[in-house]
Design an enzyme around this catalytic site. Structure first.
Site, PDB file in Angstrom:
ATOM      1  N   SER A 179       0.788  -1.235   0.000  1.00  0.00           N
ATOM      2  CA  SER A 179       0.000   0.000   0.000  1.00  0.00           C
ATOM      3  C   SER A 179       0.817   1.280   0.000  1.00  0.00           C
ATOM      4  CB  SER A 179      -0.978  -0.006   1.177  1.00  0.00           C
ATOM      5  OG  SER A 179      -0.336  -0.404   2.360  1.00  0.00           O
ATOM      6  N   HIS A 207      -5.362  -3.345  -2.839  1.00  0.00           N
ATOM      7  CA  HIS A 207      -5.014  -2.407  -3.915  1.00  0.00           C
ATOM      8  C   HIS A 207      -4.936  -3.059  -5.293  1.00  0.00           C
ATOM      9  CE1 HIS A 207      -4.165   0.682  -0.932  1.00  0.00           C
ATOM     10  NE2 HIS A 207      -3.612  -0.291  -0.227  1.00  0.00           N
ATOM     11  N   LYS A 239     -11.829   0.670  -1.805  1.00  0.00           N
ATOM     12  CA  LYS A 239     -10.815   1.262  -2.686  1.00  0.00           C
ATOM     13  C   LYS A 239     -11.339   1.244  -4.126  1.00  0.00           C
ATOM     14  CE  LYS A 239      -7.508   0.901   0.857  1.00  0.00           C
ATOM     15  NZ  LYS A 239      -7.019  -0.052   1.831  1.00  0.00           N
TER      16      LYS A 239
HETATM   17  C1  LIG Z   1      -6.933  -0.206   3.260  1.00  0.00           C
HETATM   18  C2  LIG Z   1      -6.295  -1.510   3.551  1.00  0.00           C
HETATM   19  C3  LIG Z   1      -6.835  -2.375   4.505  1.00  0.00           C
HETATM   20  C4  LIG Z   1      -7.957  -1.966   5.415  1.00  0.00           C
HETATM   21  O1  LIG Z   1      -9.155  -1.907   4.750  1.00  0.00           O
HETATM   22  P1  LIG Z   1     -10.327  -0.991   5.348  1.00  0.00           P
HETATM   23  O2  LIG Z   1     -11.548  -1.479   4.689  1.00  0.00           O
HETATM   24  O3  LIG Z   1      -9.962   0.406   4.972  1.00  0.00           O
HETATM   25  O4  LIG Z   1     -10.328  -1.195   6.829  1.00  0.00           O
HETATM   26  C5  LIG Z   1      -6.278  -3.630   4.640  1.00  0.00           C
HETATM   27  N1  LIG Z   1      -5.215  -3.997   3.899  1.00  0.00           N
HETATM   28  C6  LIG Z   1      -4.647  -3.171   3.004  1.00  0.00           C
HETATM   29  C7  LIG Z   1      -3.463  -3.641   2.232  1.00  0.00           C
HETATM   30  C8  LIG Z   1      -5.165  -1.895   2.812  1.00  0.00           C
HETATM   31  O5  LIG Z   1      -4.590  -1.069   1.962  1.00  0.00           O
END
Ligand SMILES: *Cc1c(COP(=O)(O)O)cnc(C)c1O
Length: 388
Positions: A179, A207, A239
């Site tokens: 990330s 992602h 996302k």
């Molecule tokens: C954003 C993210 C999460 C957490 O997800 P949320 O739904 O925002 O709690 C978990 N793992 C990765 C790699 C992320 O980028």
């Protein structure tokens, strides 16, 4: 009494001194390439809305009509009476899309990761995590009761050595796309290593889901992996899908095991049904409009070619996450501030999110950006980037 106020004040003071103090922006608009903050418009290069779906009219309309039919609150946890038809349809659609037998919704990615790891692992097991894994995976592994070991970023040989000397059931956990760096895990090699050492592979594709692979299934599709090589596939809906929540996809026994045992699944109110309905619409858009992935891929190349010509410190990333390495935290904050004064929103990422000395600007691109907007960003970087 208790010493808590003093302790908190000391932490705040230290954060300020080290340039690590964090502030929140308050948006007055929906997500999109242009957002409004404090009455001013900014070009937005820090959101994870990779496909530009967070405010898509079809998704908003589906959300609205589901809210009229199902109301806003889900009313209870899934195992009591909070599990509704849109939740169920979304789970079936996600299972089908990812080629897995079943899928299970969680209220957030953080809860999913903590819940998966703490219910699958127990004392006597070993869990191996990439050093740059998302905080939710590291926290989940640390609190699981299993023997927790990190391995150097993307270093499959180091992992193999650790696997060879481990006892008991073994699980390897990685981000599909990291990330804060934007690079990808060597999934094929990791799957081979897991096969050789009889370990389970879990991929967090927050992602990659929706963005990578021929159909947008994500990192595992892009790596050409068989479903059986990744027994635990997790991704988020907040996302690329532009909604909220997360899911895990896998075998019948995995999903039933989580439903029966995962405290993070059992003891929390289900997502609003309208969010599940909106996610179903987002999944349809993802399938109908491959141009979003293609346009994003073109913007990524355009940005990298331009940044390279400017001599900017690009990282080894082919994803929508295109960080520029700054190093010092205060300098990264200063750059982010100057860019924002020029009308560009780009987050400065500092420790503890990234290792000390590797503070960076985390630029994210979206299919909602135009080529002109990416060119504007490059022109501004040419002006704002320090010469020294
Ligand atoms: C954003 C993210 C999460 C957490 O997800 P949320 O739904 O925002 O709690 C978990 N793992 C990765 C790699 C992320 O980028």
């Amino acid at each position: 009494m208790g010493g808590f106020p003093e302790r908190l004040a000391a932490v705040l003071e230290q954060r300020r001194e080290e340039g690590l103090y964090r502030h929140r922006l308050t948006l007055e608009s929906s997500q999109g390439p242009i957002v409004s903050v404090n009455g001013r418009q900014y070009l937005n290069f820090c959101s994870n809305d990779y496909l530009g779906l967070a405010a898509h009219p079809r998704i908003v309309e589906r959300f609205r009509s589901a809210a009229i039919q199902y109301g806003v609150g889900s009313g209870a946890s899934h195992l009591v009476c909070g599990h509704s038809a849109p939740h169920h349809q979304l789970e079936e659609a996600l299972a089908e899309f990812t080629g897995r037998a079943r899928a299970l919704l969680f209220s957030s990615g953080y809860m999913a990761n903590a819940g998966i790891l703490s219910s699958l692992l127990q004392r006597g097991d070993s869990v191996f995590e990439d050093r740059l894994n998302h905080a939710s995976l590291l926290d989940g592994g640390l609190h699981s009761g299993a023997r927790f070991q990190r391995f150097p970023h993307n270093d499959v040989s180091a992992l193999k050595a650790k696997l060879a000397s481990a006892q008991g059931p073994k699980m390897v956990v990685v981000d599909g796309v990291f990330s804060m760096d934007g690079d990808t895990a060597p999934l094929a090699a990791l799957a081979d290593a897991c096969g050789e050492h009889d370990a389970w592979l879990m991929v967090d594709d927050a992602h990659g889901f929706g963005v990578l692979g021929e159909r947008g299934v994500g990192s595992t599709e892009a790596a050409g992996l068989e479903v059986s090589s990744v027994p635990v596939l997790m991704a988020t809906l907040g996302k690329a899908l532009g909604t909220a929540g997360a899911f895990v996809a896998g075998s019948e026994v995995l999903i039933e095991g989580l439903i029966q045992q995962s405290r993070n699944y059992i003891y929390t109110t289900a997502l609003p049904p309208a969010v599940a309905a909106a996610s179903l619409e987002a999944l349809s858009l993802l399938r109908e409009e491959p141009w979003r992935r293609e346009h994003l891929a073109q913007l990524i190349v355009r940005f990298r070619v331009g940044a390279e010509q400017l001599g900017l410190p690009l990282m080894m990333s082919a994803s929508a996450i295109q960080p520029l390495l700054v190093g010092d935290a205060a300098r990264a904050v200063d750059l982010s501030k100057r860019l924002s004064e020029a009308g560009f929103l780009i987050g400065a990422i500092r420790p503890p999110t990234v290792p000390a000395g590797t503070s960076r600007l985390r630029i994210t691109l979206s299919a909602a950006h135009s080529e002109e907007q990416v060119d504007q960003l490059l022109e501004q970087l040419a002006v704002s980037w320090p010469v020294s």
